[in-house]
Structures are given as structure tokens and as C-alpha cells.
Design a protein around this motif. Structure first.
Motif, PDB file in Angstrom:
ATOM      1  N   SER A  80      45.357  38.056  39.380  1.00  0.00           N
ATOM      2  CA  SER A  80      46.328  38.780  40.208  1.00  0.00           C
ATOM      3  C   SER A  80      47.404  37.860  40.772  1.00  0.00           C
ATOM      4  CB  SER A  80      45.608  39.495  41.358  1.00  0.00           C
ATOM      5  OG  SER A  80      44.616  40.354  40.851  1.00  0.00           O
ATOM      6  N   GLY A  81      47.268  36.560  40.545  1.00  0.00           N
ATOM      7  CA  GLY A  81      48.360  35.669  40.924  1.00  0.00           C
ATOM      8  C   GLY A  81      48.073  34.709  42.064  1.00  0.00           C
ATOM      9  N   ALA A  82      46.834  34.684  42.562  1.00  0.00           N
ATOM     10  CA  ALA A  82      46.515  33.736  43.637  1.00  0.00           C
ATOM     11  C   ALA A  82      46.585  32.300  43.117  1.00  0.00           C
ATOM     12  CB  ALA A  82      45.123  34.022  44.193  1.00  0.00           C
ATOM     13  N   HIS A  83      47.184  31.416  43.915  1.00  0.00           N
ATOM     14  CA  HIS A  83      47.178  29.987  43.572  1.00  0.00           C
ATOM     15  C   HIS A  83      45.889  29.331  44.043  1.00  0.00           C
ATOM     16  CE1 HIS A  83      51.639  30.632  44.027  1.00  0.00           C
ATOM     17  NE2 HIS A  83      51.670  29.867  42.962  1.00  0.00           N
ATOM     18  N   MET A  84      45.332  29.904  45.107  1.00  0.00           N
ATOM     19  CA  MET A  84      44.189  29.277  45.776  1.00  0.00           C
ATOM     20  C   MET A  84      43.275  30.390  46.271  1.00  0.00           C
ATOM     21  SD  MET A  84      44.458  26.666  49.059  1.00  0.00           S
ATOM     22  CE  MET A  84      44.734  25.095  48.257  1.00  0.00           C
ATOM     23  N   LEU A  85      41.962  30.159  46.217  1.00  0.00           N
ATOM     24  CA  LEU A  85      41.017  31.162  46.690  1.00  0.00           C
ATOM     25  C   LEU A  85      40.337  30.649  47.955  1.00  0.00           C
ATOM     26  CD1 LEU A  85      39.381  32.129  43.252  1.00  0.00           C
ATOM     27  CD2 LEU A  85      41.569  32.868  44.247  1.00  0.00           C
ATOM     28  N   GLY A  86      40.343  31.466  48.992  1.00  0.00           N
ATOM     29  CA  GLY A  86      39.723  31.088  50.261  1.00  0.00           C
ATOM     30  C   GLY A  86      38.318  31.673  50.319  1.00  0.00           C
ATOM     31  N   LEU A  87      37.339  30.821  50.096  1.00  0.00           N
ATOM     32  CA  LEU A  87      35.949  31.282  50.022  1.00  0.00           C
ATOM     33  C   LEU A  87      35.353  31.330  51.425  1.00  0.00           C
ATOM     34  CD1 LEU A  87      36.552  30.778  47.069  1.00  0.00           C
ATOM     35  CD2 LEU A  87      34.441  29.479  46.864  1.00  0.00           C
ATOM     36  N   SER A  88      35.307  32.541  51.998  1.00  0.00           N
ATOM     37  CA  SER A  88      34.954  32.636  53.412  1.00  0.00           C
ATOM     38  C   SER A  88      33.580  33.242  53.679  1.00  0.00           C
ATOM     39  CB  SER A  88      36.029  33.439  54.167  1.00  0.00           C
ATOM     40  OG  SER A  88      36.067  34.777  53.733  1.00  0.00           O
ATOM     41  N   ILE A 124      28.947  38.414  42.169  1.00  0.00           N
ATOM     42  CA  ILE A 124      30.135  39.220  42.490  1.00  0.00           C
ATOM     43  C   ILE A 124      31.320  38.313  42.846  1.00  0.00           C
ATOM     44  CG2 ILE A 124      31.064  41.052  43.967  1.00  0.00           C
ATOM     45  CD1 ILE A 124      28.235  42.093  44.294  1.00  0.00           C
ATOM     46  N   TYR A 125      31.038  37.228  43.582  1.00  0.00           N
ATOM     47  CA  TYR A 125      32.108  36.281  43.919  1.00  0.00           C
ATOM     48  C   TYR A 125      32.762  35.722  42.649  1.00  0.00           C
ATOM     49  CZ  TYR A 125      30.761  35.863  48.919  1.00  0.00           C
ATOM     50  OH  TYR A 125      30.503  36.078  50.247  1.00  0.00           O
ATOM     51  N   ARG A 126      31.924  35.467  41.638  1.00  0.00           N
ATOM     52  CA  ARG A 126      32.469  34.934  40.376  1.00  0.00           C
ATOM     53  C   ARG A 126      33.490  35.912  39.792  1.00  0.00           C
ATOM     54  NH1 ARG A 126      29.463  31.226  37.091  1.00  0.00           N
ATOM     55  NH2 ARG A 126      30.112  32.530  35.350  1.00  0.00           N
ATOM     56  N   GLU A 127      33.116  37.187  39.817  1.00  0.00           N
ATOM     57  CA  GLU A 127      34.030  38.219  39.304  1.00  0.00           C
ATOM     58  C   GLU A 127      35.301  38.296  40.143  1.00  0.00           C
ATOM     59  OE1 GLU A 127      32.945  42.432  38.321  1.00  0.00           O
ATOM     60  OE2 GLU A 127      30.919  41.632  38.603  1.00  0.00           O
ATOM     61  N   MET A 128      35.110  38.252  41.469  1.00  0.00           N
ATOM     62  CA  MET A 128      36.277  38.314  42.361  1.00  0.00           C
ATOM     63  C   MET A 128      37.224  37.151  42.096  1.00  0.00           C
ATOM     64  SD  MET A 128      34.974  39.305  46.195  1.00  0.00           S
ATOM     65  CE  MET A 128      36.498  39.840  46.953  1.00  0.00           C
ATOM     66  N   ALA A 129      36.643  35.980  41.876  1.00  0.00           N
ATOM     67  CA  ALA A 129      37.464  34.778  41.663  1.00  0.00           C
ATOM     68  C   ALA A 129      38.390  34.989  40.472  1.00  0.00           C
ATOM     69  CB  ALA A 129      36.566  33.556  41.442  1.00  0.00           C
ATOM     70  N   VAL A 130      37.840  35.508  39.391  1.00  0.00           N
ATOM     71  CA  VAL A 130      38.633  35.681  38.179  1.00  0.00           C
ATOM     72  C   VAL A 130      39.707  36.758  38.387  1.00  0.00           C
ATOM     73  CG1 VAL A 130      38.552  36.308  35.738  1.00  0.00           C
ATOM     74  CG2 VAL A 130      36.760  34.847  36.722  1.00  0.00           C
ATOM     75  N   VAL A 131      39.340  37.860  39.018  1.00  0.00           N
ATOM     76  CA  VAL A 131      40.318  38.932  39.261  1.00  0.00           C
ATOM     77  C   VAL A 131      41.447  38.433  40.171  1.00  0.00           C
ATOM     78  CG1 VAL A 131      40.661  41.222  40.270  1.00  0.00           C
ATOM     79  CG2 VAL A 131      38.607  40.751  38.966  1.00  0.00           C
ATOM     80  N   GLN A 132      41.090  37.671  41.185  1.00  0.00           N
ATOM     81  CA  GLN A 132      42.120  37.177  42.103  1.00  0.00           C
ATOM     82  C   GLN A 132      43.048  36.173  41.417  1.00  0.00           C
ATOM     83  OE1 GLN A 132      39.910  35.821  45.548  1.00  0.00           O
ATOM     84  NE2 GLN A 132      39.690  37.911  46.339  1.00  0.00           N
TER      85      GLN A 132
END
Ligand code: PBG
Length: 323
Positions: free
Chosen positions: A156-164, A145-153
Motif C-alpha cells: 500500500s506504499g508504507a516506507h516504514m512499519l511501526g510494530l506496536s 497475521i502481522y506477517r500478512e499485515m506487513a506485506v499489505v502495508q
């Protein structure tokens, strides 16, 4: 000829000249919350001055932060509906992704737009991942699911993903997913040493957390120092662009260890409870609010953080400007 360290403290200019550490507004990141289905910004009782935003107020306050010089905005989403798999997190029209698009539209590349990548805001059980049949948090099913979220984010325009989420292998999984989907330039900030901390208390109100129980099977034991460094090194190996220690103030030893060893920039997150304590004491007149805030953040920089996430980011940046 006796040593007199006080010589270097005699005037403001002298003290300024010998100051060893510090930070600029560009090093500061402002965490923000956007909530679905509200018409007015909603104050968070345990975090005076912090709001759950509407899309409109989110964009307005982010703009104010960036105009003051704040380097990044870290966005959390508060959805109307929660479910077992946190599906609002992967929905391109889910509130977090809508919020990211709004921020990117307004700010372009003026600030680093950081997306929180975790399921806890979206699940009806409040855990950071999906549950296995026996009720435990299923690490590898969560990574899918995180993999999917990463691509969607990223879309959506995120420069950086905060994996928390503190799932093992989350950095490698998201890095692969981003690269495969054609986002090699979207970077990863890994919450590497994230402790199972009571200092997150006010945040749970901020994101309307559904959690019962605790996160001790995936977040770190507060008593462990060496393990914090281990987590950071693993994340660097997996491709993290930035590693983070969280909370900050009570974990300066871990932060210092990581900062001394890391080959990538190190971040620290001054969390909701750290904010609430100082605000509450200041409200009672027990602490000098401005000085205590400045000291708490200066200590985080001194311990070795280059990037500092703090709910006071805008205020600190505005203070620097007015000096
Ligand atoms: C979880 C997450 C938490 C925070 C940021 N991301 C809470 C938790 O792990 O329970 C806490 C931030 C804060 O307290 O300010 N995705």
C-alpha cells in the motif's frame, strides 16, 4: 578564578552557541488517524486540535505537515467494523491501507510514511493480537497475521512499519515476511520498550478502542527499566531499523539507556496523554502552552531520541520556519 557557568548564558547568541542538543523538523513524526465512513473530520474531545480524518482531510493535513518540514507521518486506521481477528487490518481495501495509498500518492518520497502495524484498532475485543481459546492473547497466531499485515502495508506504499503490538518475535516475523515478498527496503520501527501506560487514555478514544481490561500480559510493567533495554536489544538483533521507547516524557531514563547502547536510531513517542495534559493545563491558563510544549519535546531530544513522534509535529515545524 571561581567557576562562572553563567558566562555562557549571557546573551542569546552565547546560549545558542553552547546548546548541546536539539532537533530539526525532519526528526519529527506526526501521528494521524483516518476513519472510515465519515464525511467530515471528527474532533477528538480529549485531544483538542487532533482529528479523526476523512481521506480528504488526511491528505490535506499531511501535506501541510510535510510542507512545514515534518519528516514522517505515522498512520492509524479506524475501521467501521471490528471482528475477532481484526480482518480489516489485512484487507487491502481496509481503511488503513486505503489511507496509506492516499498518502503515498500525495507525498511520494517527500516524507517517510509509517504504517501502524497492530491489531487493536481492528479487533472487536480491542487487544493487539488474536485470542486463544482460554482468552489470552496468542503470541504466535498473532505473528501470522502481522506477517500478512506487513506485506499489505508495504504494497500500500508504507516506507516504514511501526510494530506496536508488543508480541515477542514480531520484528523477525515481519522482516522475514517483507523480504520473502520482495520488500527488502521497507524498514521496521519497533515499539521496543512500550509500557502498559495510563497515558494512552485519549488514544483509545481516538481509535474508538473496544478494549475491556488491560494489556499487562504483553506491554511492559511501568516499574521496569532494565527490561526496556533488553527489549530494544532483542529487537535490534531481530532486525529492527529503529527502536522506540513509549511513552516518552515519563520514561526518559529508559530512553537514555536505550540511546546510549543502541546501534540503530532511537525514537520516542510523546503519547496522547502527554499531549492532553499540557493542552488541558494551558486551556486553564495554568501553563504557558508554547513554552511547555517546546520544553517537553526538547527534553525528549536531550534524553537521546533522534526521532520524535508528537501530535505537535506540524506546529513545532511551523514555529521553526517562522523564526
Ligand atoms: C496500540 C497503540 C497505542 C498507542 C499507539 N499504538 C495504544 C495502546 O497500546 O493501548 C498509543 C498512542 C498514544 O497514546 O498516543 N497499537
Amino acid at each position: 578564578m571561581r567557576p562562572r557557568p553563567r558566562r555562557l548564558r549571557t546573551t542569546p547568541a552565547m546560549r545558542s552557541m553552547v546548546q548541546e542538543t536539539g532537533y530539526t523538523a525532519g526528526n519529527l513524526v506526526l501521528p494521524m488517524f483516518v476513519r472510515e465512513g465519515i464525511a467530515e473530520p471528527e474532533p477528538i474531545a480529549s485531544m483538542p486540535g487532533v482529528y479523526q480524518h476523512t481521506l480528504e482531510s488526511l491528505v490535506r493535513e499531511a501535506r501541510r505537515a510535510v510542507d512545514a518540514g515534518v519528516g514522517g507521518i505515522m498512520l492509524f486506521g479506524v475501521p467501521e467494523k471490528h471482528d475477532a481477528t481484526g480482518s480489516a487490518g489485512v484487507d487491502p481495501n481496509g481503511i488503513l491501507n486505503v489511507g496509506l495509498r492516499a498518502l503515498r500518492d500525495e507525498l511520494g518520497d517527500e516524507a517517510v510514511i509509517i504504517a501502524d502495524l497492530c491489531l487493536d484498532e481492528f479487533t472487536d475485543h480491542g487487544h493487539c493480537g488474536v485470542l486463544a481459546a482460554d482468552g489470552t492473547v496468542d503470541n504466535d497466531a498473532t505473528l501470522e497475521i502481522y506477517r500478512e499485515m506487513a506485506v499489505v502495508q508495504a504494497k500500500s506504499g508504507a516506507h516504514m512499519l511501526g510494530l506496536s503490538g508488543m508480541m515477542d518475535g514480531q520484528v523477525a516475523a515481519c522482516r522475514d515476511a517483507l523480504d520473502e515478498a520482495g520488500y527488502p527496503n521497507v524498514s521496521i520501527l519497533a515499539y521496543s520498550a512500550k509500557y502498559a501506560s495510563a497515558y494512552y487514555g485519549p488514544f483509545r478514544e481516538a481509535v474508538d478502542s473496544q478494549l475491556k481490561g488491560d494489556r499487562r500480559t504483553y506491554q511492559m510493567d511501568v516499574a521496569n527499566r532494565t527490561e526496556g533495554l533488553r527489549e530494544a536489544l532483542l529487537d535490534i538483533e531481530e532486525g529492527a531499523d529503529v527502536v522506540m521507547v513509549k511513552p516518552a516524557g515519563s520514561y526518559l531514563d529508559v530512553l537514555s539507556d536505550v540511546a546510549q547502547t543502541s546501534t540503530v536510531p532511537v525514537a520516542a513517542y510523546q503519547v496522547s496523554g502527554e499531549y492532553a495534559m499540557i493542552e488541558a493545563a494551558a486551556e486553564r491558563g495554568w501553563l504557558d502552552r508554547e513554552r511547555t510544549i517546546a520544553e517537553s519535546v526538547a527534553a525528549i531530544a536531550r534524553a537521546g531520541a533522534t526521532i520524535i513522534c508528537t501530535y505537535w509535529a506540524t506546529e513545532l515545524a511551523e514555529r521553526m520556519k517562522s523564526v
